[in-house]
Scaffold this motif. Sequence first.
Motif, PDB file in Angstrom:
ATOM      1  N   THR A  52       9.390   1.772  -4.054  1.00  0.00           N
ATOM      2  CA  THR A  52       8.276   0.861  -4.252  1.00  0.00           C
ATOM      3  C   THR A  52       8.698  -0.465  -3.683  1.00  0.00           C
ATOM      4  O   THR A  52       9.831  -0.663  -3.345  1.00  0.00           O
ATOM      5  CB  THR A  52       7.990   0.727  -5.730  1.00  0.00           C
ATOM      6  N   PRO A  53       7.787  -1.438  -3.623  1.00  0.00           N
ATOM      7  CA  PRO A  53       8.044  -2.657  -2.900  1.00  0.00           C
ATOM      8  C   PRO A  53       9.406  -3.249  -3.165  1.00  0.00           C
ATOM      9  O   PRO A  53       9.830  -3.334  -4.278  1.00  0.00           O
ATOM     10  CB  PRO A  53       6.970  -3.594  -3.404  1.00  0.00           C
ATOM     11  N   GLY A  54      10.033  -3.738  -2.198  1.00  0.00           N
ATOM     12  CA  GLY A  54      11.149  -4.593  -2.383  1.00  0.00           C
ATOM     13  C   GLY A  54      12.420  -4.129  -1.769  1.00  0.00           C
ATOM     14  O   GLY A  54      13.002  -3.170  -2.203  1.00  0.00           O
ATOM     15  N   TYR A 148      13.702  -2.542  -4.598  1.00  0.00           N
ATOM     16  CA  TYR A 148      12.450  -3.240  -4.874  1.00  0.00           C
ATOM     17  C   TYR A 148      12.756  -4.647  -5.353  1.00  0.00           C
ATOM     18  O   TYR A 148      13.668  -4.855  -6.155  1.00  0.00           O
ATOM     19  CB  TYR A 148      11.657  -2.496  -5.947  1.00  0.00           C
ATOM     20  N   ARG A 153       7.753  -8.134  -3.129  1.00  0.00           N
ATOM     21  CA  ARG A 153       7.037  -6.854  -3.149  1.00  0.00           C
ATOM     22  C   ARG A 153       7.271  -6.075  -1.856  1.00  0.00           C
ATOM     23  O   ARG A 153       6.363  -5.498  -1.285  1.00  0.00           O
ATOM     24  CB  ARG A 153       5.534  -7.047  -3.343  1.00  0.00           C
ATOM     25  N   LEU A 155       8.923  -2.970   0.011  1.00  0.00           N
ATOM     26  CA  LEU A 155       9.487  -1.644  -0.142  1.00  0.00           C
ATOM     27  C   LEU A 155      10.680  -1.522   0.787  1.00  0.00           C
ATOM     28  O   LEU A 155      10.594  -1.874   1.956  1.00  0.00           O
ATOM     29  CB  LEU A 155       8.408  -0.615   0.217  1.00  0.00           C
TER      30      LEU A 155
END
Length: 358
Positions: A52-54, A148, A153, A155
Amino acid sequence: MTLLDQEAGQHRDVLDRGGGSPFPGVVNMSTLRRGTSTLLVSVLVICLTLATPGHVCAILSSSLAGAIDVASGNVTIQGKTDAGALVVVNGRQSRASTAGTFSASFPLAQTATIAVVGKSRPGFSMLLNLPVIPSFARHVLPVMAFSYDGTSRTLGLAGKLTHKPAGAVKGYVTDAEMRGSTSFAVGKDYRFSTTLRLGTGLNTLHSYVRYLLLMRYTLPDFTVTVGPVPRTIISLQVGSPRMTVGGVVKAIDAQGTKPLISNGTTMVPIRAIVESLGGSVGWNAAARCLDIRLGSRTVTTWVGKTTATVNGSSKTMSTAPTIIGGRTMIPLRFVAENLGCLVGWDQPTKGVTVVYGG
């Protein structure tokens, strides 16, 4: 993602029905060439799923890193945030250590909810729908790294393939909602890494690899919902009269009311939840109407009717509010998501997580 108000077993209904994975996970290995390229895409999807983001962690930002071990079917995460900060993974609320670290593990093929309430550092919340990996492919897929960052944010993912066809191999990742896209090359050493900035809300990620500019293969897509920066997190469990609010266990109400599943929809006494988030619930006995307010949002529902009003606009619920044991029970996902919350479901425990940012 409207996961709470649909029939059992479908992609976005894991919360209400406790269904299985949304991905069929069918991989065609009929030929070596197709098998090899499918393997590449399998690896890519696994990476992206958990990533996921980050990727780039800003100073004093809550962050997350982890690994996807396909062979064991487990995902492990380690994170960094403020000392004593609230951390919730699949409804299980705990506190970061005195060093600000936390860790957890969960099965690969399920929905996962992760939320961190930072103190001085920005927190984050996310909801992941993870793919099913065919058993025959698991032993050839490597452990993948992901990261993340709660501020950017972004990915981030990296890995090393166990096989690669001859010639140039390039991968692509696109975000349907944000219309963002990134590409990466698989090196001669079989390694690759990339990042992709995600937007708040649902991110449907499409991925594929292409080599020799001729052949392209895809796998079922997956989704990542980037939720609000958490201010309040509530955990409930179907059949339990207690809930956890900000790490504190308390009764849902004085009557011992328990969340239940009706017609595939999780129903709750909404007053206790909304008031714990800082909102209010008004009741009109004559009209048998509930007026639910949280921040600038308003949801109005009527007992026995599937029609509701959300900020003045008419919407339809899958299940009508009902009175059980003297308590008005409301579809949780419909109300919570329309009040701006992220709602997650943990199938093994039949647990619900509600994240509100305010």
